[in-house]
Write a protein that holds these residues in place. Structure first.
Motif, mmCIF file in Angstrom:
data_model
loop_
_atom_site.group_PDB
_atom_site.id
_atom_site.type_symbol
_atom_site.label_atom_id
_atom_site.label_comp_id
_atom_site.label_asym_id
_atom_site.label_seq_id
_atom_site.Cartn_x
_atom_site.Cartn_y
_atom_site.Cartn_z
ATOM 1 N N SER A 160 -24.032 -22.182 28.510
ATOM 2 C CA SER A 160 -24.885 -20.565 28.730
ATOM 3 C C SER A 160 -23.789 -19.760 29.324
ATOM 4 N N ILE A 161 -22.556 -19.684 28.705
ATOM 5 C CA ILE A 161 -21.525 -18.989 29.620
ATOM 6 C C ILE A 161 -21.919 -17.381 29.232
ATOM 7 N N VAL A 162 -22.306 -16.675 30.490
ATOM 8 C CA VAL A 162 -22.429 -15.256 30.317
ATOM 9 C C VAL A 162 -21.067 -14.370 30.425
ATOM 10 N N ARG A 163 -20.497 -14.850 31.590
ATOM 11 C CA ARG A 163 -19.299 -14.074 32.247
ATOM 12 C C ARG A 163 -18.189 -14.953 32.096
ATOM 13 N N VAL A 164 -17.072 -14.202 31.957
ATOM 14 C CA VAL A 164 -15.677 -14.774 31.838
ATOM 15 C C VAL A 164 -14.642 -13.877 32.505
ATOM 16 N N GLU A 165 -13.925 -14.380 33.585
ATOM 17 C CA GLU A 165 -13.306 -13.460 34.409
ATOM 18 C C GLU A 165 -11.866 -13.370 33.520
ATOM 19 N N VAL A 166 -11.244 -12.339 33.725
ATOM 20 C CA VAL A 166 -10.165 -11.833 32.943
ATOM 21 C C VAL A 166 -8.999 -12.964 32.981
ATOM 22 N N ASN A 167 -8.755 -13.569 34.252
ATOM 23 C CA ASN A 167 -7.738 -14.556 34.266
ATOM 24 C C ASN A 167 -8.040 -15.916 33.932
ATOM 25 N N SER A 168 -9.386 -16.306 33.302
ATOM 26 C CA SER A 168 -9.918 -17.578 32.925
ATOM 27 C C SER A 168 -8.896 -18.540 32.257
ATOM 28 N N PHE A 169 -8.027 -17.977 31.545
ATOM 29 C CA PHE A 169 -7.230 -19.163 30.814
ATOM 30 C C PHE A 169 -5.724 -18.838 30.838
ATOM 31 N N LEU A 184 -15.592 -21.317 22.019
ATOM 32 C CA LEU A 184 -16.570 -20.603 22.835
ATOM 33 C C LEU A 184 -17.982 -20.395 22.066
ATOM 34 N N ALA A 185 -18.189 -21.048 21.034
ATOM 35 C CA ALA A 185 -19.282 -20.906 20.291
ATOM 36 C C ALA A 185 -20.555 -21.417 20.783
ATOM 37 N N HIS A 186 -21.905 -20.937 20.610
ATOM 38 C CA HIS A 186 -23.092 -21.096 21.061
ATOM 39 C C HIS A 186 -23.006 -20.881 22.391
ATOM 40 N N ASN A 187 -22.885 -19.817 23.003
ATOM 41 C CA ASN A 187 -23.059 -19.176 24.329
ATOM 42 C C ASN A 187 -23.610 -17.764 24.330
ATOM 43 N N ASN A 188 -23.828 -17.388 25.399
ATOM 44 C CA ASN A 188 -24.474 -15.974 25.611
ATOM 45 C C ASN A 188 -23.458 -14.919 26.055
ATOM 46 N N LEU A 189 -22.435 -14.971 25.346
ATOM 47 C CA LEU A 189 -21.413 -14.051 25.668
ATOM 48 C C LEU A 189 -21.481 -12.418 25.040
ATOM 49 N N HIS A 190 -21.711 -11.350 25.712
ATOM 50 C CA HIS A 190 -21.905 -10.294 25.257
ATOM 51 C C HIS A 190 -20.637 -9.447 25.157
ATOM 52 N N THR A 191 -19.769 -9.391 26.255
ATOM 53 C CA THR A 191 -18.454 -8.654 25.925
ATOM 54 C C THR A 191 -17.469 -9.633 26.754
ATOM 55 N N LEU A 192 -16.281 -9.406 26.384
ATOM 56 C CA LEU A 192 -15.064 -10.331 26.898
ATOM 57 C C LEU A 192 -14.170 -9.228 27.467
ATOM 58 N N PRO A 193 -13.564 -9.734 28.577
ATOM 59 C CA PRO A 193 -12.521 -8.645 29.261
ATOM 60 C C PRO A 193 -11.225 -8.284 28.277
ATOM 61 N N ALA A 194 -10.902 -7.200 28.632
ATOM 62 C CA ALA A 194 -9.637 -6.878 27.563
ATOM 63 C C ALA A 194 -8.620 -7.744 28.008
ATOM 64 N N TRP A 239 -22.240 -17.681 17.133
ATOM 65 C CA TRP A 239 -23.190 -17.850 17.626
ATOM 66 C C TRP A 239 -23.405 -17.271 19.310
ATOM 67 N N ASN A 240 -22.667 -16.392 19.389
ATOM 68 C CA ASN A 240 -22.570 -15.536 20.672
ATOM 69 C C ASN A 240 -23.542 -14.195 19.896
ATOM 70 N N ARG A 241 -24.905 -14.345 20.041
ATOM 71 C CA ARG A 241 -25.658 -13.095 19.261
ATOM 72 C C ARG A 241 -25.498 -12.004 19.362
ATOM 73 N N ARG A 242 -25.150 -11.679 20.623
ATOM 74 C CA ARG A 242 -24.948 -10.214 21.168
ATOM 75 C C ARG A 242 -23.582 -9.898 21.321
ATOM 76 N N PHE A 243 -22.725 -10.648 20.640
ATOM 77 C CA PHE A 243 -21.395 -10.270 20.695
ATOM 78 C C PHE A 243 -21.003 -8.849 20.080
ATOM 79 N N ASN A 244 -21.815 -8.459 19.386
ATOM 80 C CA ASN A 244 -21.508 -7.117 18.678
ATOM 81 C C ASN A 244 -21.636 -5.981 19.999
ATOM 82 N N GLU A 245 -21.964 -6.055 20.911
ATOM 83 C CA GLU A 245 -22.197 -5.329 22.120
ATOM 84 C C GLU A 245 -20.803 -4.970 22.724
ATOM 85 N N SER A 246 -19.785 -5.946 22.215
ATOM 86 C CA SER A 246 -18.348 -5.665 22.959
ATOM 87 C C SER A 246 -17.777 -4.536 22.175
#
Length: 470
Positions: free
Chosen positions: A144-153, A164-174, A190-197
């Motif tokens: 149910s990942i919604v938030r990803v910090e910029v230095n996560s990886f 990262l499929a099948h989560n709730n990602l809307h936007t990802l950090p630059a 399957w991040n259905r609102r990924f177009n908001e990025s």
């Protein structure tokens, strides 16, 4: 000479001592590793229960070195149930289908694969994986990942696969993925609102490296997409989005493209003009696609093409694959599927192309088996196509029906209708004339005598007299 012999003996003794010390260290390491393995796989609170992990030693490539596979799936683990210091030779760790609400911050310099699918993780924090320096595959799908910090990886220089499929990602950090220098496969499906990025170049926005070979963006509600034309991408999946046209700006190196379940109504040449290297093209499950225009599939390198379950597809132009009859270049196409479409017939000019196929799937088509389609019966493969018309061979396989059943009417259909209407009119006129001929003439008057002299007197009058003699 004696002195040399003493030196040699001393060197051998020192070597033997070093070997003995090394052996002791290895034994000690094995004992420690065994203790660590037991501590992680069979903790005291879960020993001899179904909640303990399954650990197995295998030989890993390339030199057959020891590797430990740990399977802790379906154990209902939370972070507090896990030891964060992984065993020495651990290679893969499966923690899928648990109750983790955060990413455990493991420490290991040998772990290559980490599976955290089907948990309750809602965010990725900076440094979550920085102590897994050898990690190559990371699976975070179905959370149910919604938030990803910029230095996560950060700290993952060898990561090759990220899911990262099948989560709730809307936007990802630059520049989120900039630390992943050798990333080869990225799945954001399957991040259905990924177009908001937002629009723009996905490579530039996320900091994707130029070694990426596979990108999956299924069901991300994309209405448009731009990717660098010179990016060396090999495989792209865009299933179940809102695209009305195949994106015009795609990498020229694409070998496999899946554009299924989008909103195209007609496939035209400008949709495919830039797909010069595509070997596999999937245009399946299209809810609105009705026709394929001439030259829309004019490719000499395309090997696999599928329109399966595009249930509105009714028209395939005779030159959809280019002017086959006049072409001197042999097509590379080997597998073609129209399964589940509404195509009723195929132009005979397609016969040379269909003959060279290794696989042709026509299952479920309402085929009009007439003289225009008799050539399909001669193909050297089983197509599973069945005749829908004429009714006398309905349901029969095209290959099983007799050739003389594939006949065409010499008269047009409207002529048959006209003949039937004429016969009905003539029959009605004949019946009318017969009825009119049997009716009596107006000058003829029929008289019926009623009384004693009537032929019905015995039946009506005389019995009455017998009953009433007075």
């Amino acid at each position: 000479m004696a002195r040399s012999l003493d030196v040699t003996r001393g060197g051998l003794g020192l070597t033997f001592a070093l070997l003995l010390l090394l052996l002791c260290q290895l034994v000690r390491a094995e004992i420690i590793d065994a203790e660590e393995t037991d501590r992680f796989c069979y903790p005291e609170t879960m020993k001899n229960t179904r909640r303990s992990c399954e650990c197995s030693n295998v030989s890993a490539s390339p030199w057959g070195m020891r590797a430990l596979h740990i399977d802790c799936s379906y154990k209902e683990y939370r972070v507090r149930d896990l030891s964060l210091l992984l065993p020495l030779y651990v290679d893969t760790l499966d923690l899928s289908w648990n109750a983790l609400d955060a990413v455990p911050i493991f420490t290991s310099d040998s772990l290559h694969q980490l599976n955290l699918r089907h948990n309750n993780v809602s965010q990725l924090l900076a440094g979550n994986f920085k102590q897994l320096t050898s990690l190559r595959e990371l699976y975070l799908g179905w959370n149910s990942i919604v938030r990803v910090e910029v230095n996560s990886f950060e700290g993952l220089p060898h990561l090759q696969v990220l899911d990262l499929a099948h989560n709730n990602l809307h936007t990802l950090p630059a520049q989120l993925l900039a630390p992943l220098l050798v990333l080869g496969t990225l799945d954001l499906s399957w991040n259905r609102r990924f177009n908001e990025s937002g629009g723009g170049d996905l490579y530039t926005a996320l900091g994707l490296n130029w070694k990426l070979a596979t990108l999956r963006l299924d069901a991300c509600s994309l209405g448009e997409l731009q990717l660098p034309v010179n990016a060396p991408l090999k495989e792209l999946s865009l299933r179940r989005n809102q695209l009305k046209r195949i994106p015009s700006q795609l990498p020229a190196t694409l070998l496999r493209l899946d554009i299924s379940d989008n909103l195209l109504e007609e496939l035209v040449p400008r949709d495919t003009v830039n797909l010069t290297q595509v070997r596999q093209l999937y245009i399946e499950d299209m809810p609105l696609l009705q026709s394929v225009a001439a030259h829309a599939l004019n490719s000499d390198v395309l090997e696999t093409l599928s329109f399966q379950n595009s249930r509105q597809l009714r028209s395939l132009d005779a030159e959809a694959f280019g002017p086959i009859a006049r072409s001197t270049t042999k097509k590379a196409l080997r597998s073609l599927s129209f399964r589940g479409t509404l195509l009723r017939s195929f132009n005979s000019t397609l016969a040379p192309l269909f003959t060279q196929l290794a696989e042709l799937d026509l299952n479920g088509l309402p085929l009009q088996c007439d003289c225009e389609l008799v050539w399909l019966k001669q193909l050297p493969m089983q197509t599973n196509g069945r005749c829908y018309k004429p009714s006398r061979i309905r349901g029969m396989l095209v290959t099983a029906a007799r050739s003389d059943a594939f006949s065409c009417d010499t008269w047009p259909r409207w002529a048959y209708g006209l003949v039937v209407l004429t016969l009905i009119a003539l029959s009605a006129a004949g019946i009318y004339l017969i009825v009119m001929g049997l009716r009596p003439h107006r000058g003829v008057t029929m008289r019926r005598k009623v009384g004693a002299s009537s032929p019905y007197a015995r039946v009506t009058i005389e019995p009455n007299r017998q009953e009433n003699p007075h």
